[in-house]
Motif scaffolding. Structure first.
Motif, PDB file in Angstrom:
ATOM      1  N   GLU A 163      45.698 -10.893   6.353  1.00  0.00           N
ATOM      2  CA  GLU A 163      45.530  -8.845   6.382  1.00  0.00           C
ATOM      3  C   GLU A 163      46.174  -8.317   5.143  1.00  0.00           C
ATOM      4  O   GLU A 163      46.838  -7.324   5.046  1.00  0.00           O
ATOM      5  CB  GLU A 163      46.498  -8.340   7.606  1.00  0.00           C
ATOM      6  CG  GLU A 163      46.449  -8.922   9.026  1.00  0.00           C
ATOM      7  CD  GLU A 163      45.058  -8.599   9.037  1.00  0.00           C
ATOM      8  OE1 GLU A 163      44.186  -7.709   8.553  1.00  0.00           O
ATOM      9  OE2 GLU A 163      44.292  -9.522   9.335  1.00  0.00           O
TER      10      GLU A 163
ATOM     11  N   THR B 265      45.956  -6.675   1.594  1.00  0.00           N
ATOM     12  CA  THR B 265      44.828  -5.460   1.570  1.00  0.00           C
ATOM     13  C   THR B 265      45.104  -5.357  -0.576  1.00  0.00           C
ATOM     14  O   THR B 265      46.025  -5.061  -1.056  1.00  0.00           O
ATOM     15  CB  THR B 265      45.329  -4.424   2.235  1.00  0.00           C
ATOM     16  OG1 THR B 265      45.533  -4.620   3.782  1.00  0.00           O
ATOM     17  CG2 THR B 265      44.170  -3.321   1.799  1.00  0.00           C
TER      18      THR B 265
ATOM     19  N   GLU C 163      37.578 -16.484   5.994  1.00  0.00           N
ATOM     20  CA  GLU C 163      38.111 -14.536   6.396  1.00  0.00           C
ATOM     21  C   GLU C 163      38.601 -13.993   5.499  1.00  0.00           C
ATOM     22  O   GLU C 163      38.269 -13.153   5.233  1.00  0.00           O
ATOM     23  CB  GLU C 163      38.704 -14.658   7.139  1.00  0.00           C
ATOM     24  CG  GLU C 163      37.957 -15.256   9.060  1.00  0.00           C
ATOM     25  CD  GLU C 163      38.662 -14.783  10.099  1.00  0.00           C
ATOM     26  OE1 GLU C 163      39.535 -14.684   9.997  1.00  0.00           O
ATOM     27  OE2 GLU C 163      38.150 -15.056  11.350  1.00  0.00           O
ATOM     28  N   LYS C 164      39.431 -14.849   4.127  1.00  0.00           N
ATOM     29  CA  LYS C 164      40.567 -13.979   3.713  1.00  0.00           C
ATOM     30  C   LYS C 164      39.390 -14.272   2.634  1.00  0.00           C
ATOM     31  O   LYS C 164      40.013 -12.728   1.566  1.00  0.00           O
ATOM     32  CB  LYS C 164      41.719 -15.639   3.647  1.00  0.00           C
ATOM     33  CG  LYS C 164      42.977 -15.195   4.030  1.00  0.00           C
ATOM     34  CD  LYS C 164      44.396 -15.832   3.982  1.00  0.00           C
ATOM     35  CE  LYS C 164      44.681 -16.538   5.049  1.00  0.00           C
ATOM     36  NZ  LYS C 164      46.047 -17.117   4.632  1.00  0.00           N
TER      37      LYS C 164
ATOM     38  N   ASN D 267      36.318 -13.504   2.088  1.00  0.00           N
ATOM     39  CA  ASN D 267      35.409 -13.034   2.073  1.00  0.00           C
ATOM     40  C   ASN D 267      35.783 -11.737   2.773  1.00  0.00           C
ATOM     41  O   ASN D 267      35.654 -10.531   2.319  1.00  0.00           O
ATOM     42  CB  ASN D 267      34.838 -12.763   3.734  1.00  0.00           C
ATOM     43  CG  ASN D 267      33.699 -14.035   3.992  1.00  0.00           C
ATOM     44  OD1 ASN D 267      32.985 -14.418   2.600  1.00  0.00           O
ATOM     45  ND2 ASN D 267      33.444 -14.678   5.124  1.00  0.00           N
ATOM     46  N   ARG D 268      37.256 -11.339   3.095  1.00  0.00           N
ATOM     47  CA  ARG D 268      37.409 -10.005   2.898  1.00  0.00           C
ATOM     48  C   ARG D 268      38.163  -9.493   1.824  1.00  0.00           C
ATOM     49  O   ARG D 268      37.961  -7.912   1.368  1.00  0.00           O
ATOM     50  CB  ARG D 268      39.151 -10.108   3.866  1.00  0.00           C
ATOM     51  CG  ARG D 268      39.734  -8.621   4.218  1.00  0.00           C
ATOM     52  CD  ARG D 268      41.349  -8.835   4.469  1.00  0.00           C
ATOM     53  NE  ARG D 268      42.402  -8.061   4.670  1.00  0.00           N
ATOM     54  CZ  ARG D 268      42.552  -6.974   5.666  1.00  0.00           C
ATOM     55  NH1 ARG D 268      40.883  -7.309   7.070  1.00  0.00           N
ATOM     56  NH2 ARG D 268      43.133  -6.159   5.500  1.00  0.00           N
TER      57      ARG D 268
ATOM     58  N   SER E  22      34.840  -8.207   0.042  1.00  0.00           N
ATOM     59  CA  SER E  22      34.416  -7.099   0.626  1.00  0.00           C
ATOM     60  C   SER E  22      34.975  -6.023  -0.008  1.00  0.00           C
ATOM     61  O   SER E  22      34.429  -4.778  -0.190  1.00  0.00           O
ATOM     62  CB  SER E  22      34.730  -7.332   2.048  1.00  0.00           C
ATOM     63  OG  SER E  22      33.687  -7.882   2.383  1.00  0.00           O
ATOM     64  N   GLN E  23      36.441  -6.205  -0.041  1.00  0.00           N
ATOM     65  CA  GLN E  23      37.174  -4.183  -0.599  1.00  0.00           C
ATOM     66  C   GLN E  23      37.117  -4.654  -1.566  1.00  0.00           C
ATOM     67  O   GLN E  23      37.413  -3.809  -2.739  1.00  0.00           O
ATOM     68  CB  GLN E  23      38.890  -5.257  -1.019  1.00  0.00           C
ATOM     69  CG  GLN E  23      39.455  -4.812   0.866  1.00  0.00           C
ATOM     70  CD  GLN E  23      40.491  -6.108   1.231  1.00  0.00           C
ATOM     71  OE1 GLN E  23      41.197  -6.414   0.215  1.00  0.00           O
ATOM     72  NE2 GLN E  23      41.265  -5.304   2.396  1.00  0.00           N
TER      73      GLN E  23
END
Length: 354
Positions: free
Chosen positions: A246, A248, A293-294, A296-297, A300-301
């Motif tokens: 998570e 950011t 997932e990390k 890709n996240r 994307s950000q």
């Protein structure tokens, strides 16, 4: 009365010792001695050497790369220059230096027409302004006093307060011994010449690193500013998650990278973002769905802000056997693989620009 005099005498002695300790500390730091707990004064000479390399004239297009020790330990510039007609300068130093410092360094060193790559460690994407970051503050006041961005009087006070007195006295003893033995090293020595022996692999010339590894010192720098000859049979690095769940993308990173992009547009410079190297391990694996997932996240950000990576994560992700002492430092075999991937990327960029 005798007891009172003893107490007063003891109090005065303690006060004198404390004042003397901090006075010695301030004076020592003023003369750039490595006294503060986190001071990496070797970086001063490393930057001096890289600046010297940056000032050398060349007729080739210039390619500069900035970042932490992941960059410093990540490339073989001689091999890049043997396969691509460019002048390559490695400005990698230390991941503890925040993005504001790296961006300002680029602003002061890059020239019109340069191709600039920036490869921060993963934590830099999520970091905020380095207020009261003692590592950062202690290093700035130790070897780059002119750089005071995000440094307050309070942070300077804390930087002097939180130290290990034993380390300080040990460092003073080492400095005294070196002084007596007259073994102080010059600030910016000439790098060893690039070796002439070349091998072919996958159509590329494989060039050995042009400098022996003497540890964390400017003496280990190649003629392109790399640490590229370090070797261990098995990496000493511990397992690393690199990106926490998570996490950011920080406003601070977006702000500073946008500042770099604006400078590039004004100055006729091409800027590209690179993935840092990472080590295959149970906490960060290409076989792990959470790791993907990390990644890709993060992508994307960044893309939501118009920022993308020039390379892919898999091009910078290697097995443990290719690492040296941390999960960001490649050994000489890892450097070769990473450099091959970079050469292919650089060729595609130059071909796309015509």
């Amino acid at each position: 009365m005798e007891y009172k005099r003893l107490v007063i005498g003891f109090g005065i002695s303690v006060l004198v010792a404390v004042v003397g300790y901090f006075a010695m500390l301030v004076v020592g730091v003023r003369y750039q001695m490595p006294l503060l707990k986190n001071a990496e004064v070797w970086l001063k000479d490393v930057y001096a050497m890289k600046d010297r390399l940056n000032k050398k004239p060349t007729q080739r297009p210039r390619v500069l790369i900035f970042g932490g020790s992941n960059v410093l330990f990540g490339f073989n510039g001689a091999m890049i220059e043997a396969n691509v007609p460019v002048r390559f300068i490695n400005y990698g130093t230390h991941a503890g230096l925040p993005i504001n410092y790296q961006v300002d360094k680029i602003l002061h060193t890059a020239r019109s027409g340069d191709i600039v790559f920036y490869s921060p460690v993963f934590s830099a994407f999520f970091a905020t302004e380095p207020y009261e970051d003692l590592w950062y503050v202690q290093n700035m006041i130790s070897w780059d006093k002119e750089y005071d961005k995000f440094i307050t009087k309070k942070s300077v006070f804390l930087a002097y307060l939180y130290n290990d007195p034993m380390r300080i006295f040990q460092n003073l003893a080492k400095i005294l011994v070196r002084s007596l033995l007259k073994t102080k090293e010059p600030a910016t020595p000439k790098a060893t010449a690039t070796p002439t022996k070349k091998l072919l692999k996958d159509g590329l010339q494989i060039v050995p690193c042009g400098q022996e590894f003497y540890g964390y010192s400017y003496r280990s720098l190649s003629a392109n500013g790399d640490f590229c000859s370090q070797y261990t049979a098995t990496s000493l690095a511990a397992n690393e998650p690199y990106i926490y769940a998570e996490a950011t993308l920080s406003r601070f990173f977006i702000q500073e990278f946008s500042r770099l992009q604006d400078f590039a547009k004004r100055s006729g410079i091409k800027v590209f973002l690179l993935y840092p190297v990472s080590m295959e391990n149970p906490l960060f694996s290409h076989n792990d769905s959470k790791t993907l997932e990390k990644i890709n996240r993060l992508e994307s950000q960044l893309l939501a802000r118009g920022i993308g990576f020039a390379n892919s994560w898999k091009d910078a992700h290697f097995d443990r056997k290719y690492f040296y002492d941390t999960g960001y430092h490649l050994n000489k075999h890892g450097v070769e693989l990473h450099t091959i991937a970079f050469i292919k990327l650089l060729r595609s960029i130059l071909q796309a620009e015509g």
